[in-house]
Each structure stands twice: as structure tokens, then as C-alpha cells.
Write an enzyme that holds these catalytic residues in place. Structure first.
Site, short mmCIF file in Angstrom:
data_model
loop_
_atom_site.label_atom_id
_atom_site.label_comp_id
_atom_site.label_asym_id
_atom_site.label_seq_id
_atom_site.Cartn_x
_atom_site.Cartn_y
_atom_site.Cartn_z
N VAL A 109 -3.38 -5.37 -2.43
CA VAL A 109 -3.02 -5.85 -1.10
C VAL A 109 -1.86 -5.01 -0.62
O VAL A 109 -0.91 -4.76 -1.37
CB VAL A 109 -2.62 -7.34 -1.13
CG1 VAL A 109 -2.21 -7.81 0.26
CG2 VAL A 109 -3.76 -8.20 -1.68
N CYS A 110 -1.96 -4.51 0.61
CA CYS A 110 -0.83 -3.82 1.24
C CYS A 110 -0.41 -2.62 0.39
O CYS A 110 -1.24 -1.83 -0.03
CB CYS A 110 0.29 -4.84 1.45
SG CYS A 110 1.61 -4.35 2.57
N THR A 111 0.88 -2.48 0.10
CA THR A 111 1.39 -1.32 -0.63
C THR A 111 1.10 -1.38 -2.13
O THR A 111 1.46 -0.47 -2.86
CB THR A 111 2.90 -1.16 -0.42
OG1 THR A 111 3.55 -2.40 -0.73
CG2 THR A 111 3.21 -0.78 1.02
#
Length: 201
Positions: A109-111
Site C-alpha cells: 500500500v502506498c510507499t
């Protein structure tokens, strides 16, 4: 099939990155149990070390086990946040490399995608991340095909999502993949979350 899911936790993890998917899998279990069927997921919060982590914003979250746990998991999810220290931690990278061959799906998720990239788990297939970090991801790993404008990308054994709340969409998509679209829609409805179930490339 009941799947074991590991969610990696670390200091400065983004709360919703980790807790959003946790909530999706938890609610999916409740929906299953209310329908008279067995729970679908066993979720384990995995820390780098023992003790609670301090997430971004100061929220403290306890862990169930650490990366020294020799178990494998069906699904490993790496949330984002401030990941500089995590992607430079050889113990984390070795844990991911050890667990990858037997995991059905590794997701970010995300970074969190930066941690997967640092561990060498990504290839030429498209990936995504938070809109603020798309350019940085491509600059640091120019061989990656970085996509913008999508909530998530799922290749079966590898899945990545855009920023923060997109982890909810990815987790619901995974519920749909494993338990059917109706179950995922019922989970989203129970969460009062507006989710169409539409596929993304």
C-alpha cells in the site's frame, strides 16, 4: 480456503495503510460468520522487533509477532508511511525474500512498494504508489513500469496500490478475488464504504 495474512508494522507506518486493510479482512470475517460460514482470514501483525510501533501521528499499535518468526504466510502486505529505515533494514528485506517464494500474494500500500523494490521483489510488470511518489519510484528503479491514475494493480502474485485510502480498495478487491464479488460488496456495505468493485489494470 482460510488464508493467513501478515501485515508488516514499523515506526512511522501510515495508520490507514495498515489498519484499513486489517479492517477489511476483519469485517469480511464477520460477514462470513454472520452467513454461517467459517472465517476467511487469519491476520497477523508482524513487527521488526517486539513491542508496539509508533505510527505516523503518534498512534501506538501492538504486534503479534516479529520478522524472526519462522512461519510463512499466504499473503504479505507491506503498508507505507516513512519507509526510509525499513527499506534499508537488511532483516526486513531478508524476511521478505524468504517468505516470497511460498506466499500466494505479496502486496503493498502506498510507499510500501519502495520496500518491495528494495527487496528485489518487483519486476517489469506495472506497479503504482501514492501520487506524490510516482516520479521518485521511477527515478530510483527506472526498470519499473510505474502507473498513475489507478487505485491498485493486481497481478495475482503481486499487487500494489496507490496512496493511503487506496489500500481499502485493494483489500476489498482481494476479498472479491478470494471470496467472490458479493462477499466483498457486503463487506464494503458493512463498512459503509463506497466501493464499486470495478477492476483496475
Amino acid at each position: 480456503m482460510r488464508r493467513s495474512i501478515a501485515i508488516l508494522l514499523f515506526d512511522d507506518v501510515e495508520v490507514l495503510d495498515a489498519c484499513g486493510p486489517f479492517e477489511v479482512f476483519s469485517v469480511a470475517n464477520r460477514v462470513a460468520e454472520r452467513a454461517g460460514t467459517a472465517a476467511l482470514f487469519d491476520v497477523t501483525l508482524v513487527g521488526i522487533d517486539d513491542g508496539a510501533v509508533r505510527a505516523r501521528g503518534g498512534m501506538r499499535i501492538g504486534v503479534d509477532t516479529t520478522i524472526d518468526d519462522p512461519r510463512g504466510f499466504d499473503v504479505v502486505l507491506v503498508p507505507g508511511g516513512v519507509v526510509d529505515a525499513v527499506e534499508a533494514d537488511s532483516r526486513v528485506l531478508q524476511w521478505l525474500q524468504r517468505i516470497r517464494p511460498t506466499a500466494e500474494t505479496v502486496a503493498s500500500v502506498c510507499t510500501g512498494v519502495f520496500v518491495l523494490a528494495a527487496a528485489g521483489l518487483l519486476d517489469e510488470r506495472p506497479v503504482t504508489t501514492h501520487w506524490e511518489d510516482l516520479e521518485l519510484l521511477g527515478d530510483r528503479w527506472p526498470a519499473l513500469v510505474v502507473h498513475e491514475g489507478v487505485r491498485y494493480i493486481d497481478h495475482g502474485d503481486l499487487a500494489t496500490s496507490a496512496g493511503i485510502s487506496a489500500g481499502l480498495d485493494l483489500a476489498l478487491h482481494l476479498v472479491a478475488r478470494w471470496a467472490g464479488a458479493d462477499h466483498a460488496l457486503a463487506t464494503a456495505g458493512q463498512m459503509d464504504y463506497d466501493w464499486s468493485g470495478a477492476e483496475h489494470p
